[in-house]
Motif scaffolding. Structure first.
Motif, PDB file in Angstrom:
ATOM      1  N   ASN A 105      -1.218  -3.359  -5.419  1.00 17.53           N
ATOM      2  CA  ASN A 105      -2.592  -3.410  -4.929  1.00 17.53           C
ATOM      3  C   ASN A 105      -2.532  -3.218  -3.418  1.00 17.53           C
ATOM      4  O   ASN A 105      -1.691  -3.835  -2.751  1.00 17.53           O
ATOM      5  N   PRO A 106      -3.387  -2.373  -2.851  1.00 19.37           N
ATOM      6  CA  PRO A 106      -3.342  -2.145  -1.406  1.00 19.37           C
ATOM      7  C   PRO A 106      -3.515  -3.416  -0.577  1.00 19.37           C
ATOM      8  O   PRO A 106      -3.110  -3.451   0.592  1.00 19.37           O
ATOM      9  N   THR A 130       3.929  -7.870  -6.507  1.00 14.03           N
ATOM     10  CA  THR A 130       4.625  -7.621  -5.243  1.00 14.03           C
ATOM     11  C   THR A 130       3.822  -6.616  -4.429  1.00 14.03           C
ATOM     12  O   THR A 130       2.845  -6.033  -4.926  1.00 14.03           O
ATOM     13  N   THR A 131       4.255  -6.411  -3.206  1.00 10.81           N
ATOM     14  CA  THR A 131       3.526  -5.475  -2.351  1.00 10.81           C
ATOM     15  C   THR A 131       3.854  -4.027  -2.676  1.00 10.81           C
ATOM     16  O   THR A 131       3.099  -3.121  -2.323  1.00 10.81           O
ATOM     17  N   GLY A 132       4.972  -3.785  -3.347  1.00 10.69           N
ATOM     18  CA  GLY A 132       5.400  -2.414  -3.612  1.00 10.69           C
ATOM     19  C   GLY A 132       6.131  -1.842  -2.416  1.00 10.69           C
ATOM     20  O   GLY A 132       6.376  -2.522  -1.410  1.00 10.69           O
ATOM     21  N   GLU A 141       2.971   2.675  -1.675  1.00 10.07           N
ATOM     22  CA  GLU A 141       3.022   2.912  -3.121  1.00 10.07           C
ATOM     23  C   GLU A 141       1.684   2.591  -3.770  1.00 10.07           C
ATOM     24  O   GLU A 141       1.229   3.314  -4.667  1.00 10.07           O
ATOM     25  N   ALA A 142       1.047   1.500  -3.320  1.00  7.82           N
ATOM     26  CA  ALA A 142      -0.231   1.099  -3.922  1.00  7.82           C
ATOM     27  C   ALA A 142      -1.310   2.153  -3.717  1.00  7.82           C
ATOM     28  O   ALA A 142      -2.178   2.352  -4.580  1.00  7.82           O
ATOM     29  N   PRO A 172      -9.036  -8.498  -4.527  1.00  9.36           N
ATOM     30  CA  PRO A 172      -8.368  -8.910  -3.286  1.00  9.36           C
ATOM     31  C   PRO A 172      -6.850  -8.836  -3.382  1.00  9.36           C
ATOM     32  O   PRO A 172      -6.174  -8.624  -2.375  1.00  9.36           O
ATOM     33  N   TYR A 173      -6.316  -8.977  -4.586  1.00 11.85           N
ATOM     34  CA  TYR A 173      -4.873  -8.840  -4.826  1.00 11.85           C
ATOM     35  C   TYR A 173      -4.659  -8.727  -6.331  1.00 11.85           C
ATOM     36  O   TYR A 173      -5.559  -8.968  -7.134  1.00 11.85           O
TER      37      TYR A 173
END
Length: 314
Positions: A105-106, A130-132, A141-142, A172-173
């Motif tokens: 997710n961005p 995770t943030t990616g 990646e997101a 939001p996430y």
């Protein structure tokens, strides 16, 4: 009357002869073909607003032309006519439900505490999300996964499918990995694909598809889906390679482009056929050049769409 002095006998009507002529004309019309239709044209040459056939069209009542070789001409299919049935929209996936899962997710980086909490994946506990990864130039990646998934959604919906997304940049996430699996289960998806890009070392190139391993633990039971998921993955790998021109991974899968894993909650908890696709390695400059190219991402979306379609219409 002439002025040369000659006199003509008076004109006499012969009704019987006129009747014979009229009957002869009617016989000619009848011989031209039973059921022939005469169209009335008002003065001025304009055709009647009612009852007139279009130029070149058979008149009502005229038998349809016999197809070459005899037999009966087939009735036109309603699906082949513009504006009727599905002639203007491909419908190969009509009635099918597809889950698309854009990885990460961005906004995950802004909610590190929430995404770090552990969730049950059946045989273990892992981070919610995770943030990616990202390219060396900062393309996340997101952002990549959302773009490719949105493009694939457009193509799949045009083919008649119902498409469900786990997120569309509107959260939001997350969602957490267990929620991502639950979304496909709740939708009774016919197929589910989670879209990612890898963050391996430079020099590691190509795409790979991750298949669910046999996991029977806690809430996880992949036994019913390992077979169809492998078929989905094989078709996806073949079509993705053809659409993008990308090579299968040179660092995973021994050249097959297929990798089997038992540590991903999105696969372990799925009850519908599901795979992950890592579309390339964001940390390799040559792969990154493709992943950051919108034209290539459109090819990636078409490859994913084709793989899903081939699986569902097999």
């Amino acid at each position: 009357m002439s002025n040369n002095g000659s006199t003509f006998p008076p004109y006499r009507r012969r009704p019987r002869g006129a009747l014979l002529i009229t009957l002869a004309l009617l016989a000619v019309v009848a011989a031209a073909g039973a059921g022939a239709r005469l169209l009335w044209h008002p003065p001025g040459g304009n055709p009647s607003p009612t009852g007139a056939a279009a130029p070149g069209s058979p008149s009502p009542g005229t038998p349809a032309a016999e197809p070459p070789g005899g037999g009966t001409a087939p009735a036109p299919s309603p699906t082949s006519q513009t504006g009727r049935g599905t002639g203007t929209t491909p419908a190969g996936l009509r009635g099918k439900t597809i889950l698309l899962d854009p990885g990460h997710n961005p906004h995950n980086a802004d909610h590190t505490q929430q995404i770090a909490r552990l969730v049950d994946i059946g045989n273990d506990r892992k981070e919610c999300d995770t943030t990616g990864t990202a390219t060396n130039g900062g393309y996340a990646e997101a952002a990549f996964t959302l773009d490719v998934v949105r493009r694939a959604r457009t193509l799949l919906e045009a083919a008649g499918a119902k498409v469900v997304l786990t997120q569309d940049g509107d959260r939001p996430y997350g969602p957490c990995v267990d929620e991502r699996a639950a979304a496909g289960n709740a939708a009774h998806a016919d197929a589910a694909v989670s879209v990612h890009a890898d963050g391996s070392a430079p020099g590691n190139r190509g795409f790979h598809v991750i298949l669910p391993d046999r996991v029977t633990a806690g809430a996880a039971d992949t036994a019913p889906i390992t077979g169809p998921s492998r078929e989905l993955g094989e078709r996806l790998a073949a079509d993705f390679a053809a659409a993008t021109g990308s090579a299968r991974s040179n660092y995973l899968g021994h050249g097959t482009g297929l990798d089997v894993r038992a540590d991903l909650g999105g696969l372990n908890l799925s009850t519908v056929p599901k795979v992950f696709i890592e579309c390339g390695n964001m940390r390799d400059p040559r792969d990154a050049a493709q992943l950051t190219d919108p034209a290539w991402r459109e090819k990636a979306a078409r490859g994913i769409t084709k793989g899903i379609t081939d699986f569902l219409t097999r």
